[in-house]
Design a protein around this motif. Structure first.
Motif, PDB file in Angstrom:
ATOM      1  N   UNK A 190      30.564  44.868  30.193  1.00  0.00           N
ATOM      2  CA  UNK A 190      31.983  44.541  30.101  1.00  0.00           C
ATOM      3  C   UNK A 190      32.361  43.656  31.283  1.00  0.00           C
ATOM      4  N   UNK A 191      32.984  42.534  30.947  1.00  0.00           N
ATOM      5  CA  UNK A 191      33.484  41.586  31.943  1.00  0.00           C
ATOM      6  C   UNK A 191      34.996  41.513  31.791  1.00  0.00           C
ATOM      7  N   UNK A 192      35.670  41.262  32.902  1.00  0.00           N
ATOM      8  CA  UNK A 192      37.130  41.198  32.917  1.00  0.00           C
ATOM      9  C   UNK A 192      37.567  39.841  33.429  1.00  0.00           C
ATOM     10  N   UNK A 193      38.762  39.441  33.017  1.00  0.00           N
ATOM     11  CA  UNK A 193      39.319  38.154  33.436  1.00  0.00           C
ATOM     12  C   UNK A 193      40.551  38.382  34.301  1.00  0.00           C
ATOM     13  N   UNK A 194      40.700  37.534  35.302  1.00  0.00           N
ATOM     14  CA  UNK A 194      41.870  37.579  36.184  1.00  0.00           C
ATOM     15  C   UNK A 194      42.397  36.157  36.301  1.00  0.00           C
TER      16      UNK A 194
ATOM     17  N   UNK B 243      35.059  44.982  40.190  1.00  0.00           N
ATOM     18  CA  UNK B 243      35.976  43.990  40.758  1.00  0.00           C
ATOM     19  C   UNK B 243      35.280  42.833  41.453  1.00  0.00           C
ATOM     20  N   UNK B 244      33.947  42.796  41.405  1.00  0.00           N
ATOM     21  CA  UNK B 244      33.212  41.704  42.027  1.00  0.00           C
ATOM     22  C   UNK B 244      33.363  40.434  41.192  1.00  0.00           C
ATOM     23  N   UNK B 245      33.861  39.371  41.823  1.00  0.00           N
ATOM     24  CA  UNK B 245      34.057  38.101  41.126  1.00  0.00           C
ATOM     25  C   UNK B 245      32.685  37.455  40.921  1.00  0.00           C
ATOM     26  N   UNK B 246      32.380  37.172  39.650  1.00  0.00           N
ATOM     27  CA  UNK B 246      31.090  36.595  39.300  1.00  0.00           C
ATOM     28  C   UNK B 246      31.166  35.103  39.026  1.00  0.00           C
ATOM     29  N   UNK B 247      32.324  34.630  38.603  1.00  0.00           N
ATOM     30  CA  UNK B 247      32.519  33.228  38.283  1.00  0.00           C
ATOM     31  C   UNK B 247      33.980  32.899  38.413  1.00  0.00           C
ATOM     32  N   UNK B 248      34.300  31.686  38.839  1.00  0.00           N
ATOM     33  CA  UNK B 248      35.680  31.217  38.925  1.00  0.00           C
ATOM     34  C   UNK B 248      35.794  29.883  38.191  1.00  0.00           C
TER      35      UNK B 248
ATOM     36  N   UNK C 175      31.927  31.617  28.288  1.00  0.00           N
ATOM     37  CA  UNK C 175      32.284  30.960  27.030  1.00  0.00           C
ATOM     38  C   UNK C 175      33.521  31.621  26.423  1.00  0.00           C
ATOM     39  N   UNK C 176      33.597  32.940  26.477  1.00  0.00           N
ATOM     40  CA  UNK C 176      34.774  33.667  25.985  1.00  0.00           C
ATOM     41  C   UNK C 176      36.012  33.297  26.787  1.00  0.00           C
ATOM     42  N   UNK C 177      35.855  33.167  28.094  1.00  0.00           N
ATOM     43  CA  UNK C 177      36.980  32.794  28.959  1.00  0.00           C
ATOM     44  C   UNK C 177      37.500  31.406  28.610  1.00  0.00           C
ATOM     45  N   UNK C 178      36.590  30.465  28.352  1.00  0.00           N
ATOM     46  CA  UNK C 178      37.002  29.106  27.997  1.00  0.00           C
ATOM     47  C   UNK C 178      37.767  29.082  26.675  1.00  0.00           C
ATOM     48  N   UNK C 179      37.352  29.903  25.719  1.00  0.00           N
ATOM     49  CA  UNK C 179      38.072  30.016  24.447  1.00  0.00           C
ATOM     50  C   UNK C 179      39.463  30.585  24.699  1.00  0.00           C
TER      51      UNK C 179
ATOM     52  N   UNK D 172      40.821  31.072  36.607  1.00  0.00           N
ATOM     53  CA  UNK D 172      40.454  32.301  35.924  1.00  0.00           C
ATOM     54  C   UNK D 172      39.173  32.811  36.557  1.00  0.00           C
ATOM     55  N   UNK D 173      39.230  34.032  37.040  1.00  0.00           N
ATOM     56  CA  UNK D 173      38.059  34.660  37.623  1.00  0.00           C
ATOM     57  C   UNK D 173      37.474  35.625  36.602  1.00  0.00           C
ATOM     58  N   UNK D 174      36.160  35.652  36.533  1.00  0.00           N
ATOM     59  CA  UNK D 174      35.456  36.613  35.693  1.00  0.00           C
ATOM     60  C   UNK D 174      34.846  37.623  36.650  1.00  0.00           C
ATOM     61  N   UNK D 175      35.148  38.896  36.428  1.00  0.00           N
ATOM     62  CA  UNK D 175      34.606  39.903  37.332  1.00  0.00           C
ATOM     63  C   UNK D 175      34.050  41.083  36.564  1.00  0.00           C
ATOM     64  N   UNK D 176      33.254  41.893  37.258  1.00  0.00           N
ATOM     65  CA  UNK D 176      32.680  43.082  36.643  1.00  0.00           C
ATOM     66  C   UNK D 176      33.616  44.272  36.842  1.00  0.00           C
ATOM     67  N   UNK D 177      33.209  45.427  36.366  1.00  0.00           N
ATOM     68  CA  UNK D 177      34.038  46.628  36.447  1.00  0.00           C
ATOM     69  C   UNK D 177      34.343  47.072  37.865  1.00  0.00           C
TER      70      UNK D 177
END
Length: 72
Positions: free
Chosen positions: A4-8, A63-68, A32-36, A56-61
């Protein structure tokens, strides 16, 4: 195995948290989901002014930011 990934969505002084997240097999699939999602927000007119430093930051459960992703 899917994770599970989360967006901020954030800018200086404002943050919109995704509390549900998305199941994805990899960070690349989550991106890819974030871009959609970003494109859907733009088409619906719900995206804040991208010229104001929004990202938009993609982070794990944890809270570690994995991609911006920059929205400008």
């Amino acid at each position: 195995m899917a994770e599970r990934y989360y967006f901020r969505l954030s800018s200086d002084g404002e943050t919109i948290e995704d509390e549900v997240g998305v199941l994805a097999a990899s960070i690349a699939q989550a991106e890819a989901e974030a871009l959609v999602l970003i494109e859907e927000f733009r088409r619906a007119g719900e995206l804040p002014d991208a010229g104001e430093g929004w990202r938009m930051e993609i982070h794990d459960g944890a809270g570690t930011v994995l991609r911006t992703l920059r929205l400008s």
